[in-house]
Design an enzyme around this catalytic site. Structure first.
Site, PDB file in Angstrom:
ATOM      1  N   LYS A 183      12.332  10.550  -1.867  1.00 38.84           N
ATOM      2  CA  LYS A 183      11.386  11.466  -1.225  1.00 38.84           C
ATOM      3  C   LYS A 183      11.104  10.926   0.166  1.00 38.84           C
ATOM      4  O   LYS A 183      10.324   9.998   0.342  1.00 38.84           O
ATOM      5  CB  LYS A 183      10.094  11.556  -2.046  1.00 38.84           C
ATOM      6  CG  LYS A 183       9.347  12.898  -1.914  1.00 38.84           C
ATOM      7  CD  LYS A 183       8.804  13.209  -0.535  1.00 38.84           C
ATOM      8  CE  LYS A 183       7.593  12.375  -0.197  1.00 38.84           C
ATOM      9  NZ  LYS A 183       7.024  12.736   1.148  1.00 38.84           N
ATOM     10  N   GLU A 258       5.309  -2.095  -0.879  1.00 36.79           N
ATOM     11  CA  GLU A 258       5.215  -2.750   0.429  1.00 36.79           C
ATOM     12  C   GLU A 258       4.197  -1.950   1.221  1.00 36.79           C
ATOM     13  O   GLU A 258       4.455  -0.817   1.630  1.00 36.79           O
ATOM     14  CB  GLU A 258       6.578  -2.769   1.116  1.00 36.79           C
ATOM     15  CG  GLU A 258       6.649  -3.782   2.253  1.00 36.79           C
ATOM     16  CD  GLU A 258       6.424  -3.170   3.609  1.00 36.79           C
ATOM     17  OE1 GLU A 258       5.275  -3.255   4.116  1.00 36.79           O
ATOM     18  OE2 GLU A 258       7.366  -2.606   4.167  1.00 36.79           O
ATOM     19  N   CYS A 291       4.369  -2.263  10.392  1.00 34.62           N
ATOM     20  CA  CYS A 291       3.467  -2.912   9.441  1.00 34.62           C
ATOM     21  C   CYS A 291       3.415  -4.417   9.644  1.00 34.62           C
ATOM     22  O   CYS A 291       2.406  -5.060   9.345  1.00 34.62           O
ATOM     23  CB  CYS A 291       3.858  -2.582   8.004  1.00 34.62           C
ATOM     24  SG  CYS A 291       5.556  -3.037   7.580  1.00 34.62           S
ATOM     25  N   GLU A 389      -6.055  -1.818   9.306  1.00 34.39           N
ATOM     26  CA  GLU A 389      -4.742  -1.580   9.911  1.00 34.39           C
ATOM     27  C   GLU A 389      -4.817  -0.287  10.724  1.00 34.39           C
ATOM     28  O   GLU A 389      -4.988   0.801  10.172  1.00 34.39           O
ATOM     29  CB  GLU A 389      -3.657  -1.456   8.841  1.00 34.39           C
ATOM     30  CG  GLU A 389      -2.276  -1.294   9.447  1.00 34.39           C
ATOM     31  CD  GLU A 389      -1.182  -1.136   8.412  1.00 34.39           C
ATOM     32  OE1 GLU A 389      -0.096  -1.714   8.603  1.00 34.39           O
ATOM     33  OE2 GLU A 389      -1.399  -0.428   7.419  1.00 34.39           O
TER      34      GLU A 389
END
Length: 489
Positions: A183, A258, A291, A389
């Protein structure tokens, strides 16, 4: 509903439908794919529902039965042919992904897409090494470890490097003998479709790689909750990762997550100042949508003011603009929604008294989704600028007096994905590296890793490790066959 709706993106034809069981299938509803470069519509893409996801998982199960029994050397040969196909279409893949997610075209051509091909080659070769790693003896018994196919792997990837990060999971899953349902991200879905064409042309059996286009809350949620899925690999936000883990828990499906990062970048007074500066400014790459980026600059007090002065000067020379231009260093943010999120953090930082030494808002000269590289100082303790973040071109800088304070500041986060240390003292590098909470610590370098090495995060940055044999340990069912010595006769 067999069909093959296509869009032309930068001169490249791309199917905008699902790929299920080797056939293109449409949807009665579609979603709009918008380019971050100019916020223009690229394509209307198929929008999967739970029934579409179920069809993909069923097709994957059928394919897995044969693919999993295919001898490793033959599986490896197919993966090498997929790599060949990627290399043959590097330019097509690069221009489509740049248009789709706004990353630099030169980076895609020179490093990102070649890494996609390397993902397939590396895990193809690693598969053939496993036979040599599985033998041992105990009390005279022969023990043989095997890595058996587990079935169907669901791969849900991010939009910041959609094809490279997805194939980091797709390649080992296929090498392990699993079939894959992928996906791709709805904000950058198109290169997954091109990969589907390449895989079929390379001789991968129909259904071994399926692409389900759609929205995360719909197609993604249905995929991770499907009882026919035997492995889930997800890259994305902590919030979504929690939802994935909860859905997987209902079926006891092993999951590799992750997630986000808020990585420290430590600069000691004895560091090479030019190398540290280059890499610190480099944390703005991909408009900060990385990231692993070391978004928290921690700088020893004795060099703090001088380093920041040089950093501001160097940031002023960074070129922001159309990512298709060879002179551009930083492109746009991915979407209007994400732009507003990043801007919200910056506006909140101004409101709480933080000082932007450079940047501090949208790039009004370019307009659109272009956001100026920003560095904040003087943040109050607990500021979201330090703890959340942001995933944009927004860094912070804080001084530290000594090694102990540097480690304390570095570990003052709920994340643990990566950390970077610049120092000229090898003993200090070892001491600091041992005390940092991070899945990867770079010393006097950044973004360097052998594919054989483990990768993953601690704390809220994820669950599990992948890379080399660690990937096969996750995607396969590891089995130990113990045989007693023959009694003869």
């Amino acid at each position: 509903m067999p069909t093959d709706e296509r869009a032309v993106v930068e001169g490249v034809e791309v199917s905008t439908d699902h790929l299920i069981g080797g056939r293109r299938l449409g949807s009665p509803t579609r979603f709009t794919d918008v380019s971050p470069i100019d916020e223009q519509v690229i394509a209307e893409v198929g929008r999967a529902d739970a029934a579409t996801v179920d069809a993909a998982v069923v097709a994957a199960h059928r394919a897995a039965a044969d693919w999993g029994r295919t001898p490793p050397k033959d599986r490896a040969a197919v993966l090498h042919r997929i790599a060949d196909g990627v290399e043959a279409r590097i330019d097509d893949l690069s221009v489509v992904e740049t248009r789709d997610n706004g990353s630099l075209l030169r980076s895609h051509r020179n490093s990102v897409m070649p890494r996609v091909a390397r993902n397939f080659r590396f895990f193809a070769d690693k598969l053939l090494e496993l036979d040599d790693a599985g033998g041992m003896t105990f009390n005279g018994n022969d023990e043989r470890v095997t890595w058996d196919p587990s079935g169907v792997t669901a791969v849900i990837g991010p939009w910041n490097a959609p094809l490279m990060l997805a194939t980091w999971r797709i390649a080992p899953a296929l090498a392990a003998g699993n079939a894959v349902v992928h996906k791709p991200p709805e904000w950058a879905p198109l290169t997954a479709s091109l990969l589907g064409d390449i895989a079929l042309e390379a001789g991968l059996p129909a259904g071994a790689y399926n692409v389900v286009q759609g929205i995360g809350e719909e197609a993604g949620a249905a995929l991770v909750a499907h009882p026919g899925v035997t492995r889930i690999a997800f890259t994305g936000s902590v919030q979504t990762g929690r939802l994935v883990a909860a859905a997987a828990a209902a079926n006891l499906t092993p999951t590799s997550l992750e997630l986000g990062g808020k990585s420290p970048f430590l600069i000691f007074a004895d560091a090479d100042p030019d190398a540290a500066l280059r890499q610190a400014v480099g944390q703005f790459d991909n408009a900060g949508q990385v990231c692993l980026a070391g978004t928290r600059l921690l700088i020893e007090t004795s060099i703090y003011d001088d380093f920041l002065e040089r950093f501001v000067d160097a940031t002023g020379r960074v070129v922001q603009g159309d990512p298709r231009d060879e002179t551009t260093d930083i492109g746009p943010l991915i979407s209007r929604e994400h732009f507003e999120r990043v801007d919200g953090f910056v506006r909140a930082g101004h409101a709480e008294g933080a000082n932007a030494l450079v940047g501090g808002g949208p790039n009004d000269d370019l307009g659109g989704l272009y956001y100026r590289p920003t560095l904040f100082v003087d943040m109050p303790e607990g500021s979201p600028l330090l703890t959340r973040e942001i995933f944009g071109p927004v860094l912070t800088a804080q001084p530290f007096r000594d090694e102990a304070e540097a480690i304390t500041l570095a570990n003052r986060t709920d994340y643990g994905l990566a950390a970077t240390v610049y120092t000229g003292d090898e003993a200090r590098a070892r001491r600091v590296g041992e005390q940092l909470v991070a899945g990867t610590v770079w010393v006097n370098c950044f973004f360097v890793r052998d594919l054989d090495a483990p990768f993953g995060g601690s704390r809220n940055s994820g669950i599990g490790r992948e890379g080399g044999r660690w990937s096969f340990d996750f995607y396969a069912d590891v089995k130990n066959v113990v045989t007693a010595p023959s009694s003869g006769g």
